[in-house]
Design a protein around this motif. Sequence first.
Motif, PDB file in Angstrom:
ATOM      1  N   SER A   1      31.706  35.513  56.453  1.00 13.71           N
ATOM      2  CA  SER A   1      32.460  34.766  55.513  1.00 13.71           C
ATOM      3  C   SER A   1      31.967  33.893  54.594  1.00 13.71           C
ATOM      4  CB  SER A   1      32.593  32.956  56.797  1.00 13.71           C
ATOM      5  OG  SER A   1      33.248  31.738  55.915  1.00 13.71           O
ATOM      6  N   ALA A   2      30.791  33.926  53.917  1.00 14.87           N
ATOM      7  CA  ALA A   2      30.056  34.185  52.937  1.00 14.87           C
ATOM      8  C   ALA A   2      30.413  34.885  52.085  1.00 14.87           C
ATOM      9  CB  ALA A   2      28.644  33.710  52.812  1.00 14.87           C
ATOM     10  N   VAL A   3      31.108  36.408  52.020  1.00 14.69           N
ATOM     11  CA  VAL A   3      31.098  37.673  51.162  1.00 14.69           C
ATOM     12  C   VAL A   3      32.378  37.375  50.910  1.00 14.69           C
ATOM     13  CG1 VAL A   3      31.236  39.571  51.237  1.00 14.69           C
ATOM     14  CG2 VAL A   3      29.467  38.618  51.809  1.00 14.69           C
ATOM     15  N   MET A   4      33.352  36.837  52.038  1.00 12.70           N
ATOM     16  CA  MET A   4      34.652  36.597  52.092  1.00 12.70           C
ATOM     17  C   MET A   4      35.240  35.880  50.920  1.00 12.70           C
ATOM     18  SD  MET A   4      36.610  37.946  56.111  1.00 12.70           S
ATOM     19  CE  MET A   4      35.832  36.732  56.684  1.00 12.70           C
ATOM     20  N   GLY A   5      34.775  34.566  51.220  1.00  8.36           N
ATOM     21  CA  GLY A   5      34.570  33.539  50.530  1.00  8.36           C
ATOM     22  C   GLY A   5      34.565  33.668  49.418  1.00  8.36           C
ATOM     23  N   ALA A   6      32.900  34.218  48.641  1.00  7.76           N
ATOM     24  CA  ALA A   6      32.420  33.927  47.531  1.00  7.76           C
ATOM     25  C   ALA A   6      33.469  35.047  47.036  1.00  7.76           C
ATOM     26  CB  ALA A   6      31.283  34.890  47.188  1.00  7.76           C
ATOM     27  N   GLY A   7      33.970  36.576  47.755  1.00 12.73           N
ATOM     28  CA  GLY A   7      34.472  37.129  46.768  1.00 12.73           C
ATOM     29  C   GLY A   7      36.244  36.348  45.944  1.00 12.73           C
ATOM     30  N   GLN A   8      36.298  35.437  47.998  1.00 16.61           N
ATOM     31  CA  GLN A   8      38.090  35.503  46.743  1.00 16.61           C
ATOM     32  C   GLN A   8      37.501  33.708  45.806  1.00 16.61           C
ATOM     33  OE1 GLN A   8      38.727  32.648  50.181  1.00 16.61           O
ATOM     34  NE2 GLN A   8      40.785  31.640  48.857  1.00 16.61           N
ATOM     35  N   PHE A   9      36.459  33.591  45.786  1.00 21.85           N
ATOM     36  CA  PHE A   9      36.360  32.495  44.709  1.00 21.85           C
ATOM     37  C   PHE A   9      36.539  33.216  43.586  1.00 21.85           C
ATOM     38  CE2 PHE A   9      37.040  29.807  48.302  1.00 21.85           C
ATOM     39  CZ  PHE A   9      38.535  28.548  48.178  1.00 21.85           C
ATOM     40  N   LEU A  10      35.370  33.990  43.193  1.00 18.26           N
ATOM     41  CA  LEU A  10      34.826  34.917  41.608  1.00 18.26           C
ATOM     42  C   LEU A  10      36.083  35.742  41.232  1.00 18.26           C
ATOM     43  CD1 LEU A  10      31.401  36.468  42.721  1.00 18.26           C
ATOM     44  CD2 LEU A  10      31.757  35.016  41.251  1.00 18.26           C
ATOM     45  N   VAL A  11      37.467  36.211  41.863  1.00 20.56           N
ATOM     46  CA  VAL A  11      38.133  36.318  41.452  1.00 20.56           C
ATOM     47  C   VAL A  11      38.843  35.349  41.126  1.00 20.56           C
ATOM     48  CG1 VAL A  11      40.157  37.392  42.034  1.00 20.56           C
ATOM     49  CG2 VAL A  11      37.725  38.733  42.629  1.00 20.56           C
ATOM     50  N   ALA A  12      39.293  34.333  41.621  1.00 19.66           N
ATOM     51  CA  ALA A  12      39.612  33.145  40.792  1.00 19.66           C
ATOM     52  C   ALA A  12      38.888  32.572  39.931  1.00 19.66           C
ATOM     53  CB  ALA A  12      39.708  31.992  41.852  1.00 19.66           C
ATOM     54  N   GLY A  13      37.354  32.866  39.692  1.00 22.16           N
ATOM     55  CA  GLY A  13      36.817  32.029  38.517  1.00 22.16           C
ATOM     56  C   GLY A  13      37.386  32.984  37.173  1.00 22.16           C
ATOM     57  N   ILE A  14      37.511  34.526  37.970  1.00 22.39           N
ATOM     58  CA  ILE A  14      37.552  36.051  36.401  1.00 22.39           C
ATOM     59  C   ILE A  14      39.086  35.747  36.277  1.00 22.39           C
ATOM     60  CG2 ILE A  14      37.866  37.481  36.249  1.00 22.39           C
ATOM     61  CD1 ILE A  14      35.566  38.435  38.501  1.00 22.39           C
ATOM     62  N   VAL A  15      40.306  35.295  37.248  1.00 22.74           N
ATOM     63  CA  VAL A  15      41.396  35.420  37.463  1.00 22.74           C
ATOM     64  C   VAL A  15      41.885  33.887  35.549  1.00 22.74           C
ATOM     65  CG1 VAL A  15      43.733  35.400  37.661  1.00 22.74           C
ATOM     66  CG2 VAL A  15      42.309  36.710  38.540  1.00 22.74           C
ATOM     67  N   SER A  16      41.553  33.045  35.949  1.00 20.82           N
ATOM     68  CA  SER A  16      41.575  31.797  34.959  1.00 20.82           C
ATOM     69  C   SER A  16      41.902  31.244  33.555  1.00 20.82           C
ATOM     70  CB  SER A  16      41.136  30.530  36.225  1.00 20.82           C
ATOM     71  OG  SER A  16      41.377  29.317  35.793  1.00 20.82           O
ATOM     72  N   PRO A  17      40.796  32.248  33.441  1.00 22.74           N
ATOM     73  CA  PRO A  17      40.997  31.667  31.993  1.00 22.74           C
ATOM     74  C   PRO A  17      41.510  33.036  30.929  1.00 22.74           C
ATOM     75  CG  PRO A  17      38.570  32.277  32.318  1.00 22.74           C
ATOM     76  CD  PRO A  17      39.288  32.149  33.860  1.00 22.74           C
ATOM     77  N   LEU A  18      42.276  33.923  32.366  1.00 29.33           N
ATOM     78  CA  LEU A  18      42.509  35.992  31.607  1.00 29.33           C
ATOM     79  C   LEU A  18      43.821  35.206  31.644  1.00 29.33           C
ATOM     80  CD1 LEU A  18      41.256  38.753  33.805  1.00 29.33           C
ATOM     81  CD2 LEU A  18      40.272  37.696  31.427  1.00 29.33           C
ATOM     82  N   VAL A  19      44.007  33.925  32.409  1.00 23.82           N
ATOM     83  CA  VAL A  19      45.852  33.965  32.075  1.00 23.82           C
ATOM     84  C   VAL A  19      46.261  33.093  30.780  1.00 23.82           C
ATOM     85  CG1 VAL A  19      46.445  34.077  34.373  1.00 23.82           C
ATOM     86  CG2 VAL A  19      45.477  32.125  33.111  1.00 23.82           C
ATOM     87  N   GLY A  20      45.272  32.713  29.907  1.00 23.85           N
ATOM     88  CA  GLY A  20      45.731  31.866  28.929  1.00 23.85           C
ATOM     89  C   GLY A  20      45.570  32.253  27.664  1.00 23.85           C
ATOM     90  N   LEU A  21      44.950  33.358  27.642  1.00 26.14           N
ATOM     91  CA  LEU A  21      44.800  34.918  26.648  1.00 26.14           C
ATOM     92  C   LEU A  21      45.953  35.370  25.898  1.00 26.14           C
ATOM     93  CD1 LEU A  21      41.258  36.805  27.968  1.00 26.14           C
ATOM     94  CD2 LEU A  21      41.584  34.662  26.704  1.00 26.14           C
TER      95      LEU A  21
END
Length: 393
Positions: A338-358
Amino acid sequence: MLTAGLLMGLALMSAAGSLATDMYLPSLVGMTRELHTSSSLAQFTLSAFMVGMAIGQLVIGPVSDVHGRRRLMIGGSVVFLLSSLAAAFVDSVWLLIGLRVVMGFAGGTGPVVSRAIIADLARGREAARAFSVMMAIQGLAPVVAPILGGQLAGPIGWRGIFVVLAGFNLAMVLVAVLLVPESLPAERRAEPGLARLAPSFARVLADRVFVGHALSMAITFGVMFGYISASPFVLENQLGLSSSTYSLAFAGNAVMVILASLLNSRLIRNHEPVRIARSGMAMTVCGSLGLLLNGIAGPRLWPTLALLAFSVFGVGLVLGNTTALGAAQVSDAAGAGSAVMGAGQFLVAGIVSPLVGLGADATVSMAVVMLACAVGANLCHYGLAGAGRHGLG
């Protein structure tokens, strides 16, 4: 026993991410002005929360395999409450970013422990149905949160919204205390000690099929979060919606996740979850490609909303099924999985968030990020999990 009441409680605990992001999205533009910062840094407050969620789940998941689920759920909810209150009084975007990391770390307790509790109490198709029902109930948060945030943005602003969020956090504390049982008895717990955590992670990361499902789930969530983080700037700044109308449009798309989850809970009675997940992944590719073409041609409101709804519906078909399929692969290390699935999910979200503003064009930037995530999820699924056994029994 996995009762309907417990599922509702776990859904509330898992709604931490949606409540802590969606509620203040309508006031994100106003917060940018008040803190005298850039839109990219304002969006980074979303990334900071997601990174905190990722780290928190990586720590809390395997620790819950050792010390049990309930006490960690209560403790995380209390820290989430206190950090939400503190965020309402900051005067610097960098201090807010730091507090958002703390909020995310504590908020990660709800999703990671909730998934582990379901894995403790249910197996096979029952678990897949439980994840789908939980996500349908949990899906009410992104419906209610932006509407509430849109209505409150004017009267109380983003600071007041964090106080309201703290009120929800208090409800989460009460749910954790009164409803959530200890699902992992002492005799089933892992050996204590930090050195024991590494083998748990090694066990789940060595399973190719699990990694494929975990990555396809996490990167598909990136499709959703690309839309979430860019939507205020696309729908308000570019397409001219007010904050209250934006919140209604956002809520309408959130309903699509609920409908997809409810449909999925019925489809899995007669169809393999992997086939449903693949259909959802195909929908995200088609919807994101449509958004890109729409943005290049000059974005229009109704096609944008329709294509977003189509893409988000596809996401709803993916998340519950890939979560259940991944959990089934590593049921003997539910917390670490569960930790690996959740961490991967939110790491991707953390990477994606600033990219859409570039990019210079908000709609095109959003669509490019969403399409990249949609294609990436398909590649991970077919490349890593495609050849595995997908039956849940």
